[in-house]
Write an enzyme that holds these catalytic residues in place. Structure first.
Site, PDB file in Angstrom:
ATOM      1  N   LYS A  98       0.166   6.307   5.390  1.00 28.18           N
ATOM      2  CA  LYS A  98      -0.981   6.457   4.491  1.00 28.18           C
ATOM      3  C   LYS A  98      -1.859   5.194   4.494  1.00 28.18           C
ATOM      4  O   LYS A  98      -1.486   4.176   5.067  1.00 28.18           O
ATOM      5  CB  LYS A  98      -0.491   6.797   3.080  1.00 28.18           C
TER       6      LYS A  98
HETATM    7  C1  LIG Z   1       1.854  12.502   2.390  1.00 29.10           C
HETATM    8  C2  LIG Z   1       1.397  13.579   1.480  1.00 29.10           C
HETATM    9  C3  LIG Z   1       2.092  13.911   0.306  1.00 29.10           C
HETATM   10  C4  LIG Z   1       3.445  13.394   0.000  1.00 29.10           C
HETATM   11  O1  LIG Z   1       3.501  12.054  -0.186  1.00 29.10           O
HETATM   12  P1  LIG Z   1       4.948  11.356  -0.323  1.00 29.10           P
HETATM   13  O2  LIG Z   1       4.596   9.997  -0.827  1.00 29.10           O
HETATM   14  O3  LIG Z   1       5.549  11.349   1.040  1.00 29.10           O
HETATM   15  O4  LIG Z   1       5.724  12.147  -1.305  1.00 29.10           O
HETATM   16  C5  LIG Z   1       1.532  14.824  -0.555  1.00 29.10           C
HETATM   17  N1  LIG Z   1       0.370  15.426  -0.274  1.00 29.10           N
HETATM   18  C6  LIG Z   1      -0.308  15.166   0.853  1.00 29.10           C
HETATM   19  C7  LIG Z   1      -1.609  15.864   1.083  1.00 29.10           C
HETATM   20  C8  LIG Z   1       0.192  14.262   1.782  1.00 29.10           C
HETATM   21  O5  LIG Z   1      -0.455  14.028   2.930  1.00 29.10           O
END
Ligand SMILES: *Cc1c(COP(=O)(O)O)cnc(C)c1O
Length: 417
Positions: free
Chosen positions: A215
């Site tokens: 991210k």
């Molecule tokens: C990565 C992601 C999540 C989940 O995030 P985590 O921190 O791994 O729980 C939720 N929604 C979207 C759209 C994502 O890309």
């Protein structure tokens, strides 16, 4: 081509292009600096590994960054979404409207509180939840006997949803809004950062961020929840076994830490100080790394200008794109190959690419339980075979970006109709 330089697939790099990269370009490697490494080491030496002073500092810094009074650090965005729905007392018999064009975690959070996932379709330009489709989905769920309680929009790829319209639906129908902002740090609507002030002050809004490895800001695993002031201590308790940290016992000098009150059947959702050590420095660098993402997006847009085989991602006036993903749509009627083959062709040219996402209404779990058909979400479904995410991360040099542009042009040239 030296034999030792192999691509992840066993394919031989294509020879039709002018230039094939000497090394593979990964799609989304994490970018971790020396400051993060030093902070983690210092935390290890400090003796405090779990939720402690570094988490508190990261929460304060993050809240200040988005302009919120308070932030709650979690061990994932999934946890933050779950907490937001739980403290809104959404459960069995309730329904939550969300998008099919997202990661599993978005809809699973609704399942985890026992509510009904109701998908609404997306808008053709941004691929974000469509307000018109949300209204239809609310009526459909209501007719089926559910009480619609919340909207769970996802700022897909980092482009903000039409929150003006979604919040006015929420205000009219007395719904909570839980934003999945996993892609949207930092993204803006009319200059206001997602997670800060709402468009409307009369709507209860939560915002959940992800700090997963790929991210825009990473703590390895991690997340952050922003929400209404009067929900934050319940959310904090839910993320720590349901232990009320604000009760009198804890501050009682006689009884100390070992005596506490359990007020909820909560989960173990807290962030560690090790993770926060990364977050503190990632956050400091975020404006700079986001600026780099914007420059890369601009370079792509210029480099693909006039290329008829590709449709570029939209950026609506008045919005600031988070540029977590750079998603192009292939104009398949102009190509002799499908998207999967296009991806393999890029990989053969040593370019890592990806696809976001197979719409959830066609994943077996939701499709089979709800008896859904592809055309129930026609816009999401028609976008799916065309979606292609190109690498966009601050570690890319201009030469890397030009390699991607060159490889995409080469694949189009080789396989156009
Ligand atoms: C990565 C992601 C999540 C989940 O995030 P985590 O921190 O791994 O729980 C939720 N929604 C979207 C759209 C994502 O890309």
């Amino acid at each position: 081509m030296p034999a030792s330089r192999t691509t992840p697939s066993n394919e031989t790099p294509a020879t039709t292009g002018r230039r094939v990269r000497p090394t593979f370009l990964p799609f989304a490697p994490p970018s971790v600096g020396e400051d993060e490494i030093q902070e983690v080491v210092a935390t290890l030496r400090s003796g405090w590994l779990t939720t402690g002073p570094k988490v508190r500092r990261f929460e304060e810094d993050f809240a200040a960054f988005v302009g919120a009074p308070e932030a709650l650090a979690t061990n994932s965005c999934s946890a933050a979404l779950h907490a937001a729905l739980h403290v809104s007392r959404i459960g069995a018999g309730d329904a939550v409207i969300t998008t099919p064009l997202t990661f599993a975690a978005t809809a699973h959070a609704i399942e985890h509180v026992g509510a009904r996932v109701v998908f609404a379709d997306v808008e053709p330009d941004t691929l974000n939840l469509s307000p018109a489709s949300v209204n239809e989905a609310i009526d459909r769920a209501t007719r089926a006997g559910y009480l619609v309680r919340a909207l769970l929009p996802v700022h897909y790829a980092g482009h903000p949803c039409d929150m003006q319209s979604l919040e006015s639906i929420a205000a009219d129908r007395d719904l909570v809004v839980v934003e999945d902002a996993a892609h949207a740090l930092p993204a803006r609507i009319e200059g206001r950062i997602i997670g800060g002030q709402n468009v409307r002050s009369d709507v209860r809004t939560f915002t959940a961020f992800s700090f997963y490895a790929n991210k825009n800001l990473t703590t390895g695993e991690g997340g952050m929840l922003i929400g209404p002031k009067d929900s934050m201590s319940a959310a904090r308790a839910f993320c720590h076994h349901g232990i009320d940290r604000d009760n009198g016992w804890r501050r009682d000098a006689v009884h100390g830490m070992w005596r506490y009150e359990i007020v909820d059947a909560g989960f173990k959702y807290g962030m560690t100080d090790l993770a926060a050590s990364l977050g503190i420095h990632q956050l400091r660098r975020l404006p700079e790394s986001h600026k780099r993402r914007r420059l890369i997006a601009a370079r792509y847009l210029a480099g693909f200008d006039g290329l008829a085989e590709l449709e570029m991602p939209a950026e609506r006036p008045g919005t600031g794109h988070g540029w977590h993903l750079f998603v192009v749509r292939l104009n398949l009627d102009r190509l002799r190959i499908d998207r999967d083959r296009f991806l393999a062709e890029l990989e053969a040219r040593r370019i890592g690419a990806s696809v976001h996402f197979l719409p959830l209404h066609m994943q077996p779990y939701y499709r089979d339980r709800q008896g859904l058909r592809p055309d129930d979400m026609p816009v999401a479904w028609s976008a799916w075979p065309r979606l292609l995410s190109l690498p966009i991360h601050p570690g890319l040099t201009d030469d890397d970006v030009d390699d991607v542009i060159g490889a995409v042009h080469d694949v189009c040239r080789t396989h156009r109709r």
